[in-house]
Design an enzyme around this catalytic site. Structure first.
Site, short mmCIF file in Angstrom:
data_model
loop_
_atom_site.label_atom_id
_atom_site.label_comp_id
_atom_site.label_asym_id
_atom_site.label_seq_id
_atom_site.Cartn_x
_atom_site.Cartn_y
_atom_site.Cartn_z
N LYS A 116 14.70 -19.17 54.96
CA LYS A 116 15.09 -20.10 53.89
C LYS A 116 16.45 -20.72 54.12
CE LYS A 116 11.95 -17.93 50.67
NZ LYS A 116 11.64 -17.54 49.30
N ASP A 124 6.33 -16.60 41.35
CA ASP A 124 5.74 -17.16 42.57
C ASP A 124 4.44 -17.90 42.28
OD1 ASP A 124 7.74 -16.15 44.28
OD2 ASP A 124 6.78 -14.18 44.28
N LYS A 162 -5.59 -20.89 21.95
CA LYS A 162 -5.59 -19.48 22.34
C LYS A 162 -6.94 -19.10 22.94
CE LYS A 162 -5.25 -14.82 20.44
NZ LYS A 162 -5.09 -14.01 19.21
N PHE A 164 19.08 -13.92 46.35
CA PHE A 164 18.85 -12.52 45.97
C PHE A 164 17.44 -12.14 46.38
CE2 PHE A 164 22.67 -12.67 43.53
CZ PHE A 164 22.98 -11.37 43.15
N LYS A 223 13.95 -13.32 54.75
CA LYS A 223 14.17 -14.40 53.78
C LYS A 223 15.45 -15.17 54.11
CE LYS A 223 13.16 -13.66 49.43
NZ LYS A 223 13.22 -13.24 48.01
N ASN A 277 8.02 -11.66 34.41
CA ASN A 277 8.43 -10.44 35.10
C ASN A 277 9.49 -9.72 34.28
OD1 ASN A 277 11.14 -11.50 35.99
ND2 ASN A 277 9.82 -12.95 37.09
#
Length: 406
Positions: free
Chosen positions: A343, A281, A291, A325, A339, A212
């Site tokens: 959590k 995730d 490859k 975060f 969240k 990301n």
């Protein structure tokens, strides 16, 4: 930059970076400090004691049995004299001895005898620095309360390029000056703070991965802020292009699985955990040894869930203060609140990454701090380093009565 009349004991061990220690004595003396130097026999192979004597205008010590003043025992007298002890450069050898309580020369004897803060500035070959034995010894010294001045990366005397360069004398002097001017406000002194930062990379094959856009800047800013507040700070970092804040112990990881293992290994004795990393995730279900070759038409990459690190920490939480975060693109407050509850977090810091004042890669951020008590405290756009300090200050104000139990 002033360090007026502070007693700095510099312990110099054997490595090519000893030449920087001479410059460090000069910088500290110019800043007003009283500097005394203790050398190992190996250090004397690189620089003669006379160089340190001239720069410090004090006797140089290297023999435990050479009592220059019969009224005192030299190694005990020096240990008691110091306001701060700095080991620079610190070799793998002296780090290993100190971690295991070995006192076989004047430097190590003083290090075991002193009640002053001890700062360790490693300098060695990059492969030596990353050797598992050296890493174990450094981890043990962190647990024992020693502070490290992380080595910088660059061209090493051995010809390698990597981490292992002794921090520059000017920077060490600046840190010492900051230590004596800011030492009165260290609410996290004696506390262990674990912070995750950056992205993870989930390998597809030897040349491709899923990741990301996280830069790690917010997590690194949180680590820097925690260290300034006196914490023993452990930064668990995914692959980023950032310099580790001085005094922060870093554990480098790549995948979500590696980050999970690193966080769990540091969790039980942590007082505060800040989970700011953007952990993948999903990861490829099958990792190819070679490859993947391009072929005609479309292809399908099958993914599987990674372990939810934050949810696992929430389930295992005992006395830790757990802060998460949430980077969102829509309804950041709504998703952040869900969240926070699902959590078992104490706080969550949410931000809309589409906001022009923040987001991945930006030097500024715009966030809202949500608490278990239902408070929502907004923070307007500001540099991430400044924001990190304000976030910690806000949280510590609310948690001051509970921190002694963590």
């Amino acid at each position: 930059m002033k360090i007026d009349n502070k007693n700095i004991l510099l312990c110099v061990t054997g490595g090519i970076a000893v030449y920087k220690a001479v410059a460090l004595v000069s910088k500290l003396s110019q800043a007003g400090a009283n500097v005394k130097v203790v050398m190992t026999d190996s250090a004397k192979e690189f620089v003669q004691p006379l160089s340190f004597q001239v720069m410090s205008r004090n006797d140089v010590y290297f023999d435990t049995f050479d009592e220059k003043d019969s009224r005192v025992i030299a190694h005990i007298d020096l240990a008691d004299w110091a306001d701060l002890v700095v080991v620079a450069p610190a070799t793998a050898n002296v780090i290993g001895k100190l971690a295991n309580g070995i006192a076989d020369n004047m430097v190590t004897t003083i290090l075991l005898a002193t009640q002053a803060d001890v700062w360790i500035a490693p300098a060695m070959n990059v492969h030596m620095y990353t050797h598992p034995a050296v890493m174990r010894n450094i981890d043990q010294l962190h647990v024992d309360g020693y502070q490290f001045i992380e080595p910088s990366e660059g061209f090493l005397a051995c010809g390698y390029v990597g981490k292992g360069r002794l921090e520059e004398p000017e920077k060490i002097t600046e840190l010492i000056s900051h230590h004596f001017t800011k030492v009165s406000y260290q609410p996290l002194r004696g506390k262990k703070v674990v912070i995750t930062a950056g992205p993870t990379r989930e390998r597809i094959d030897p040349v491709r991965y899923v990741s990301n856009f996280s830069s790690g800047k917010m997590g690194y800013a949180m680590a820097e802020a925690a260290q300034k507040l006196g914490a023993h700070t452990v930064l668990i970092s995914g692959p980023v292009e950032l310099s580790v804040p001085t005094g922060v112990h870093v554990i480098h990881v790549e995948s979500a699985a590696e980050m999970f293992d690193a966080v769990i290994s540091q969790y039980d004795d942590a007082s505060i955990v800040v989970k700011s990393a953007a952990v993948a995730d999903y990861r490829p279900k099958n990792i190819h040894d070679q490859k993947m070759k391009k072929k005609d038409g479309d292809d399908v990459l099958e993914l599987e869930r990674t372990t939810d690190i934050l949810k696992t920490l929430g389930k295992r939480k005992e006395n830790q203060l757990l802060i998460g975060f949430a980077a969102e693109t829509t309804d950041a407050i709504g998703y952040g609140q869900k969240k926070l509850e699902s959590k078992n977090l104490d706080y969550i810091i949410v931000n809309d990454v589409t906001d022009p004042g923040g987001g991945f890669g930006s030097d500024t951020n715009v966030v809202t701090l949500l608490s278990r008590e239902g408070e929502a405290i907004p923070f307007s756009a500001m540099p991430k380093v400044q924001l990190a300090e304000q976030l910690f200050e806000t949280i510590l104000q609310q948690e001051s009565s509970k921190l002694h139990d963590r």
